[in-house]
Design an enzyme around this catalytic site. Structure first.
Site, short mmCIF file in Angstrom:
data_model
loop_
_atom_site.label_atom_id
_atom_site.label_comp_id
_atom_site.label_asym_id
_atom_site.label_seq_id
_atom_site.Cartn_x
_atom_site.Cartn_y
_atom_site.Cartn_z
N ASN A 196 36.71 34.50 51.16
CA ASN A 196 36.19 34.53 49.79
C ASN A 196 35.80 33.10 49.41
O ASN A 196 36.66 32.29 49.12
CB ASN A 196 37.29 35.09 48.86
CG ASN A 196 36.89 35.05 47.40
OD1 ASN A 196 35.73 34.80 47.06
ND2 ASN A 196 37.85 35.32 46.53
N LYS B 99 34.25 32.08 46.87
CA LYS B 99 34.25 31.86 45.41
C LYS B 99 32.97 31.13 44.99
O LYS B 99 31.92 31.31 45.60
CB LYS B 99 35.53 31.14 44.98
CG LYS B 99 36.78 31.86 45.51
CD LYS B 99 38.06 31.37 44.92
CE LYS B 99 39.22 32.14 45.53
NZ LYS B 99 40.50 31.78 44.97
N HIS C 127 39.57 40.92 41.76
CA HIS C 127 40.25 39.66 42.11
C HIS C 127 40.96 39.13 40.86
O HIS C 127 40.47 39.29 39.74
CB HIS C 127 39.22 38.65 42.62
CG HIS C 127 39.85 37.43 43.20
ND1 HIS C 127 40.32 36.41 42.41
CD2 HIS C 127 40.14 37.09 44.48
CE1 HIS C 127 40.86 35.49 43.20
NE2 HIS C 127 40.76 35.87 44.46
N GLU D 120 41.09 36.35 39.60
CA GLU D 120 40.26 35.47 38.76
C GLU D 120 39.35 36.31 37.86
O GLU D 120 39.05 35.93 36.73
CB GLU D 120 39.46 34.50 39.65
CG GLU D 120 40.35 33.37 40.15
CD GLU D 120 39.99 32.84 41.53
OE1 GLU D 120 38.85 33.02 41.98
OE2 GLU D 120 40.89 32.25 42.16
N GLU E 113 47.54 40.14 46.35
CA GLU E 113 47.35 38.72 46.06
C GLU E 113 48.11 38.32 44.80
O GLU E 113 47.60 38.48 43.68
CB GLU E 113 45.87 38.43 45.82
CG GLU E 113 44.98 38.64 47.01
CD GLU E 113 43.79 37.69 46.97
OE1 GLU E 113 43.49 37.10 48.01
OE2 GLU E 113 43.18 37.52 45.90
N GLY F 15 45.65 29.62 45.71
CA GLY F 15 45.23 28.23 45.56
C GLY F 15 46.34 27.26 45.24
O GLY F 15 46.09 26.13 44.81
N SER G 52 46.91 31.37 49.57
CA SER G 52 47.30 30.18 50.35
C SER G 52 47.52 30.46 51.83
O SER G 52 48.42 29.87 52.44
CB SER G 52 48.53 29.51 49.72
OG SER G 52 48.24 29.08 48.42
P1 PGA Z 1 43.44 30.92 48.47
O1 PGA Z 1 42.66 32.06 47.66
O2 PGA Z 1 43.43 31.30 49.92
O3 PGA Z 1 42.66 29.66 48.19
O4 PGA Z 1 44.83 30.87 47.91
C1 PGA Z 1 42.81 33.41 48.00
C2 PGA Z 1 41.97 34.25 47.08
O5 PGA Z 1 41.80 33.89 45.91
O6 PGA Z 1 41.45 35.30 47.50
#
Ligand code: PGA
Length: 254
Positions: free
Chosen positions: A9, A11, A96, A98, A167, A173, A213
């Site tokens: 992803n 983003k 997601h 976000e 997630e 992140g 992460s």
């Molecule tokens: P990350 O993000 O691997 O940077 O923690 C995962 C995600 O948001 O799908």
């Protein structure tokens, strides 16, 4: 054996030049990783160029979108419809954290998006996970509710086509990934939700990924659990070397 998925992803990152380089670096190695499916989800605006760049691509490398609308067309300024995506991508990430947290997408909205994506022959990768910073306090009611909204709105045959990604917000992140064991416990719990409605076979067949992460360093731990069928990767998917390393571990090439 069920194929494992590695989903990148990206983003709201990469310039067009960076996106093309990254996709090329990954596509050059993709064929070596036989028993996994690799999905790259770049920003919408790079999809057409990447589709051309990756064509003809190896048969285990796919494109995905990071979101889509719940309607096929109409007065929805700024949105991208699933119909518009059908010839560009095979997968679409929906719900997601976000999107849920920053853009206030509700469970009902996400369920509608899932239905629309399915109607347009896209495979939804549906994210569920506790939104509060409760770290590892057992299976949160919120996750079960997110899951139930999806289960309420699809038929058994449709559910087979959905991929779920667990997630937790606190792991995205932050560099603080959920432990493989904890992840497996949550996923097993979510499989039970499916089992109670649709039976044990489907509960086992549906793919569940972990996201938050994930790195080349910690990916191996998740591979010990059959219930975890791959990973959804943010930060580490932007570094070609790292992403390829993850793919090679998951495919067993390393
Ligand atoms: P990350 O993000 O691997 O940077 O923690 C995962 C995600 O948001 O799908």
């Amino acid at each position: 054996m069920k194929k494992k998925y590695i989903v990148g992803n990206w983003k709201m990152n990469t310039s067009i030049g960076e996106a093309i380089v990254l996709a090329k670096v990954i596509s050059r190695r993709a064929e070596d990783f036989k028993n996994i499916k690799i999905v790259l989800a770049p920003p919408f605006v790079w999809l057409t160029a990447l589709k051309e760049e990756l064509s003809p691509r190896s048969n285990n490398l796919f494109l995905g979108a990071q979101n889509c609308a719940w309607k096929n067309k109409g007065a929805f300024t700024g949105e991208v419809s699933p119909t518009m995506l059908t010839n560009l991508v095979d997968y679409v990430i929906l719900g997601h954290s976000e999107r849920r947290r920053i853009f206030l997408e509700s469970d009902a909205m996400i369920a509608d998006k899932v239905r629309s994506a399915l109607e347009n022959d896209l495979t939804p990768i549906v994210c569920v996970g506790e939104l509060e910073s409760k770290r590892g306090e057992g299976v949160d009611k919120q996750i079960v509710n997110q899951m139930r909204h999806i289960l309420d709105s699809v038929e058994k045959k449709e559910l087979e086509k959905i991929i779920f990604a667990y997630e937790p917000l606190w792991a995205i992140g932050t560099g603080k990934a959920a432990s493989p064991r904890y992840t497996a416990t949550v996923i097993d719990h979510l499989r039970q939700e499916i089992e109670s409605r649709f039976g044990p076979e489907l509960a086992e067949d549906v793919s569940f990924l972990y996201g938050g992460s994930v790195t080349a360093e910690n990916i191996k731990g998740y591979l010990d659990y059959d219930t975890i069928n791959g990973a959804l990767i943010g930060g580490a998917s932007l570094i070609g070397r790292e992403f390829i390393k993850i793919c090679s571990f998951v495919s067993g090439e390393n």
